[in-house]
Scaffold this motif. Structure first.
Motif, short mmCIF file in Angstrom:
data_model
loop_
_atom_site.label_atom_id
_atom_site.label_comp_id
_atom_site.label_asym_id
_atom_site.label_seq_id
_atom_site.Cartn_x
_atom_site.Cartn_y
_atom_site.Cartn_z
N LEU A 1 0.86 -1.18 0.00
CA LEU A 1 0.00 0.00 0.00
C LEU A 1 0.90 1.23 0.00
CD1 LEU A 1 -3.05 0.47 -0.03
CD2 LEU A 1 -2.99 0.64 2.46
N SER A 2 0.66 2.13 -0.96
CA SER A 2 1.48 3.33 -1.09
C SER A 2 0.64 4.44 -1.70
CB SER A 2 2.70 3.05 -1.98
OG SER A 2 2.30 2.92 -3.33
N SER A 3 1.25 5.60 -1.89
CA SER A 3 0.55 6.73 -2.50
C SER A 3 0.07 6.41 -3.90
CB SER A 3 1.47 7.96 -2.54
OG SER A 3 1.82 8.37 -1.23
N ASN A 4 0.73 5.47 -4.55
CA ASN A 4 0.31 5.04 -5.88
C ASN A 4 -1.13 4.53 -5.87
OD1 ASN A 4 0.97 4.32 -8.72
ND2 ASN A 4 0.61 2.24 -7.99
N ASN A 5 -1.53 3.87 -4.78
CA ASN A 5 -2.89 3.35 -4.69
C ASN A 5 -3.90 4.48 -4.53
OD1 ASN A 5 -0.98 1.19 -3.05
ND2 ASN A 5 -2.31 0.27 -4.59
#
Length: 357
Positions: free
Chosen positions: A37-41
């Motif tokens: 889970l990261s800012s990309n999601n």
């Protein structure tokens, strides 16, 4: 169990139970293990309608299932292309299980051919068999699920730039420089010998400078200090004020402007918005570049080049990333909300598992 968000209000989150469905012909039930889970999601959610990300895992009207990258095990199958016990790397919802239609496959992967995914980019419907994946190492699952999908995007961004001769630019300016996608772009650019400038918040300035992968790092407030030479702009932050400042400062020297993500998802409109000077931003769509290179090189050569760059990057990234295990729906939801703020610890790599047992 599955985490859903309100499509119109990304900070409105709920946990629901999916009914257990019997498998149809070619169906396979996958038990989702851990995922990154990261800012990309967050970007997947922001562009959920525009880029049809909501369509991958359909939900009740008004709600969406944000995609993540992770690992799952086949626990039931009616497909000749999959066997119980196989471990797959790919695109999943934040959930405990996923039913796919494994209607085609080869030694390397299977493809979900469910009707609702037919129109989607095949890169997102492909599930790689860990047993035959040259990238896979059981002891490196964390790096793969968290960094590899982002790095692949980074590689393709840099490849598009390189393929176009960097649009005549002498430097590539990257916003959200502390994000893992931006760091990957800088690392790939360094391998090509490209000068890369990172833009970041004042709070993350020390971290980004300490990476040593950017030739120059500036705080967002110091955009006017950018050297006014021919430049390309890779906008991962999606902050309209920053975008306007970069376009305004570089003016005719800005040869190309790319929109990649939206880590500053809640600041899309510039204060006192005015027309952007210079070239209009072009949205980057990774599957489009994959399709181009598949035609140019063939899938095998593309995979080889990405793997070579990935192994170099993964070894380097091990020196700064800090993996953090997150277990249970409440804890995963809390991390998701933290990412929505746009202010997570840039060193953190969140490894999530919904099951608490």
């Amino acid at each position: 169990m599955i985490i859903e968000v309100a499509r119109a209000e990304l900070d409105d989150v709920r946990v629901v139970e999916d009914p257990v469905v019997d498998l149809a012909e070619n169906g396979a039930r996958l038990r989702i293990d851990h995922f990154g889970l990261s800012s990309n999601n967050v970007t997947y959610g922001v562009y959920g309608d525009a880029m049809a990300y909501w369509a991958f895992f359909p939900a009740e009207d008004g709600w969406g299932r944000i995609p993540v990258w992770g690992f799952a095990d086949v626990v039931e199958t009616r497909s000749p292309h999959l066997a119980v016990g196989e471990r797959l790397f790919g695109y999943y919802p934040m959930a405990t299980e996923l039913v796919i239609t494994a209607g085609s496959g080869n030694d390397q992967a299977v493809v979900d051919t469910a009707p609702h995914r037919a129109a989607m980019a095949k890169a997102y419907s492909r599930y790689t068999r860990c047993a035959s994946d040259p990238l896979y190492r059981a002891e490196r699952e964390r790096e793969q699920l968290l960094l590899y999908p982002l790095f692949m995007t980074s590689f393709l961004i840099d490849d598009l730039l390189g393929d176009a001769g960097d649009f005549g630019a002498e430097q590539v300016v990257v916003s959200s420089a502390s994000s893992k996608t931006a760091i990957g772009v800088a690392h790939c650019g360094r391998r090509r010998g490209v000068r890369t400038v990172g833009l970041t918040s004042a709070a993350n300035l020390g971290f980004v400078e300490g990476l040593g992968v950017y030739d120059e790092v500036r705080a967002y407030e110091d955009v006017d200090a950018l050297t006014p030479v021919p430049s390309a702009f890779v906008d991962i932050a999606g902050n309209a004020d920053v975008r306007l400042a970069v376009h305004r400062h570089l003016g005719d020297g800005l040869r190309y402007s790319m929109t990649v993500g939206n880590t500053h998802w809640d600041h899309e409109t510039a204060v006192g918005a005015e027309p952007l000077p210079g070239p209009g931003p072009e949205f980057f769509f990774a599957p489009g570049q994959i399709a181009k290179r598949n035609e140019d090189w063939g899938r095998g050569e593309l995979d080889r080049r990405i793997a070579e760059a990935w192994h170099d990057y993964a070894a380097w990234a091990a020196g700064w990333i800090e993996f953090r295990d997150v277990r249970g729906a409440d804890a995963v939801t809390a991390v998701y909300r933290e990412l929505l703020t746009g202010r997570p610890d840039p060193r953190a790599g969140f490894i999530c598992l919904l099951s608490e047992t």
